[in-house]
Design a protein around this motif. Sequence first.
Motif: not given
Length: 260
Positions: A109-137
């Motif tokens: 699971v990803f938790y963002l620290k800022q909004d993201l809106c495409g088009p043109g979003i890359t994986a690198e931008q996702v990681l830069a915008a992510t505050e934290s990740v967790s495990a999930c079912f």
Amino acid sequence: MDNAELDRLGDELYDAWQTRQMLAPLTARMPDLTIDHAYRIQQRMVARRIGQGERVIGKKIGVTSKAVQQMLGVYQPDFGSLLSGMHYEDGSAIPMDTLIQPRAEGEIVFYLKQDLCGPGITAEQVLAATESVSACFEIVDSRVKDWKIKIQDTVADNASCGVFVIGKERIDPRTLDLAMCGMVIEKNGEIIATGAGAAALGHPANAVAWLANELGARGVALKAGEPILSGSLAPLIPVQAGDSLRVRIGGIGGCAVTFE
């Protein structure tokens, strides 16, 4: 196919969810149903739940791994909305009479620290915008009988959302390689599935980027603070009353759930 007909199908799926009944596949009855039609039906189904007091609290990406694609015969990702009534705390017991034909998925699971809106979003931008990740079912659950679904069926059915459980640990994704994170799922104390972050479109951040761009094309942003389920890292696991599941993802943590 006009909006009234699409709304009727959304109402049919909502009623099936509410009464725990299974439906014949929409695509078997309406072979001209498109993916755009299906997302319109999904919107109606979600709107009906919101009308009963729930609220949208996040998003999910589905059908990202080859194992799940092969199991379901669906070969492209989709997305759905996470609603407040779907969320259970780590370690919860989920009543089986609230589900129809559930299957469990281990995810990041990803938790963002800022909004993201495409088009043109890359994986690198996702990681830069992510505050934290967790495990999930995620416990997926289809209103379509016997999981006989095509992409349009699962899209219309809110990407086969059921319920979800998120672990308590939150980790900075920049401290590890998410593609290489190994996952182990235990069912009733025995290892039943393994996987890795790379199962989700090569990297779970790729899955989140795909979602940001798909939603962006519809004028919708991924919101900071909301959970984003990035897709299963292993085949779906059928569950029944009495089952106990635990997932651990290397470097991220784990969570557990039981069924009663």
